[in-house]
Design an enzyme around this catalytic site. Structure first.
Site: not given
Ligand code: RB5
Length: 142
Positions: A65, A67, A98, A133
């Protein structure tokens, strides 16, 4: 390895590139969507992918996504899924060796294609080390 992949709209633009990287590494890649960059909710795709991985023993997943955070949070709600948010080859290696991670997450807005290539390469090259682990991984489940 059979690897399921899914993104949200924020990472749709790199899905085809990541599929090519994974296939070049010898993996079979199953695309669970989305099919366009129309806005979607990342938990819907995280849950779809985790259900597929859990119902297909020995497979892995990749969730991307903006982030990688939302995907990893949603994926880790599934018992039996260990989703690791990785930023580089080292974190991908450790996630496999791990943590026995079975779902790789990263953020399209965080890492560039060169880094994504080294993350995928490292993820595919390394296996779980077991031993001490394994005891720790067992303790993750409540
Ligand atoms: C979308 O705008 C963004 O919130 C999503 O891709 C992601 O980064 C969420 O964690």
């Amino acid at each position: 390895m059979k690897i399921y992949i899914a993104t949200d709209h924020a990472a749709f633009c790199i899905k085809e590139d990541v599929k090519k990287i994974l296939e070049a590494l010898g993996n079979e890649v199953i695309d669970l969507g989305p099919d366009s960059d129309t806005r979607v909710d990342y938990p819907d795709f995280a849950h779809k992918l985790c259900d597929a991985v859990l119902n297909d023993t020995g497979t892995q997943g990749i969730l991307i996504c903006g982030t990688g955070i939302g995907m990893s949070l949603a994926a880790n709600k599934h018992q039996g899924i260990r989703a690791a948010l990785c930023h580089d080859a080292y974190t991908a290696q450790m996630a496999r060796e791990h943590n026995d991670a079975n779902v790789l997450c990263f953020g399209q807005r965080v890492v560039g294609l060169g880094t994504i290539e080294s993350i995928c390469d490292s993820w595919c090259q390394h296996d779980f080390e077991g031993g001490r682990h394994a005891d720790r991984v067992k303790k993750i489940e409540l």
